[in-house]
Scaffold this active site. Sequence first.
Site, PDB file in Angstrom:
ATOM      1  N   LEU A 128      -2.484   2.315   3.903  1.00  0.00           N
ATOM      2  CA  LEU A 128      -1.203   2.047   3.258  1.00  0.00           C
ATOM      3  C   LEU A 128      -1.444   0.974   2.213  1.00  0.00           C
ATOM      4  O   LEU A 128      -2.226   0.042   2.439  1.00  0.00           O
ATOM      5  CB  LEU A 128      -0.153   1.558   4.275  1.00  0.00           C
ATOM      6  CG  LEU A 128       0.542   2.606   5.145  1.00  0.00           C
ATOM      7  CD1 LEU A 128       1.499   1.928   6.109  1.00  0.00           C
ATOM      8  CD2 LEU A 128       1.282   3.631   4.311  1.00  0.00           C
ATOM      9  N   ASP A 129      -0.777   1.072   1.078  1.00  0.00           N
ATOM     10  CA  ASP A 129      -0.963   0.103   0.003  1.00  0.00           C
ATOM     11  C   ASP A 129      -0.616  -1.311   0.453  1.00  0.00           C
ATOM     12  O   ASP A 129       0.146  -1.527   1.400  1.00  0.00           O
ATOM     13  CB  ASP A 129      -0.082   0.462  -1.203  1.00  0.00           C
ATOM     14  CG  ASP A 129      -0.436   1.812  -1.791  1.00  0.00           C
ATOM     15  OD1 ASP A 129      -1.589   2.238  -1.626  1.00  0.00           O
ATOM     16  OD2 ASP A 129       0.452   2.430  -2.397  1.00  0.00           O
ATOM     17  N   TRP A 130      -1.151  -2.272  -0.268  1.00  0.00           N
ATOM     18  CA  TRP A 130      -0.897  -3.693  -0.045  1.00  0.00           C
ATOM     19  C   TRP A 130       0.595  -3.994   0.048  1.00  0.00           C
ATOM     20  O   TRP A 130       1.042  -4.744   0.915  1.00  0.00           O
ATOM     21  CB  TRP A 130      -1.544  -4.478  -1.192  1.00  0.00           C
ATOM     22  CG  TRP A 130      -1.129  -5.909  -1.359  1.00  0.00           C
ATOM     23  CD1 TRP A 130      -0.216  -6.386  -2.261  1.00  0.00           C
ATOM     24  CD2 TRP A 130      -1.605  -7.049  -0.631  1.00  0.00           C
ATOM     25  NE1 TRP A 130      -0.106  -7.747  -2.146  1.00  0.00           N
ATOM     26  CE2 TRP A 130      -0.946  -8.191  -1.158  1.00  0.00           C
ATOM     27  CE3 TRP A 130      -2.517  -7.229   0.394  1.00  0.00           C
ATOM     28  CZ2 TRP A 130      -1.170  -9.475  -0.677  1.00  0.00           C
ATOM     29  CZ3 TRP A 130      -2.752  -8.513   0.871  1.00  0.00           C
ATOM     30  CH2 TRP A 130      -2.082  -9.612   0.342  1.00  0.00           C
TER      31      TRP A 130
END
Length: 267
Positions: A128-130
Amino acid sequence: MSHTIPLSFMKKSAEKKMSSKPQETLRINKYLAVYGGLSRRSADQLITQGQVTVNGSKITEPGTLIHLKTDKVSVKNRLIQKKTISLVYYAFHKPEKVLTSKKDPKNRPVVMDYFKKVRHHLFPIGRLDWDTEGLLLLTNDGELAQQILHPKYKIPKTYFVKIKGHLKTRQIQKLLKGLSTPVGRVKALYVKQQRRSSSPNTWVKIIVAEGKNRQIRLMFQQIGCPIFKLKRAAIGRLQLGQLTKGAFRQLSEKEIKKVFARPKELS
């Protein structure tokens, strides 16, 4: 209608108990996934980089067969012991501003910071993205991780997106029809707005199957609609539920099978 659950996963219990006629050979990348706590992708990379040896000789082909009784496998000079391991699966509510990684050279918070007290050698399944929160799976089962990530299964993932205002009909149609983005052509399988009349913002429920890097953000960018907040709520039919940010729980094999089931919205 449900996705077909991979046959290899259906046989997990039998594999863990070991049959009366044990398997004598195994592909080197699968060996590292089963006994080395690596994802199949990581195992393949280490092998092609020349970081893996069998009986002291460098191996560079992921499909190389090894003999389980006699061959000694090492990764970066660390001997991988062949032993029976317990396969475990965790659901984790990843907070925003946390990297989906084991470590970070910039010393930023990473997912594995939350699992320091777990004795198993875990790794995240996908990422999952930052700046995205929500459901993330972790395991020590490299074979299952590869199956979940394989494009063949096209596992739907459900997200909630917070935007300003609301989507117009033409924007929804574009999402459903498909868009060209920097990561390729992608489309939504399902889109539904959940707007409250008293709020200037709208939550949009969207389901996609491609799973490409920053896909949701790029899709909304293409229709001229910036995202304020992004949360993954489900993978297949496995829900994040009431799991709070930063919390995790162990999953049963029955729950893991839900990953391969289509969400009710698509049934």
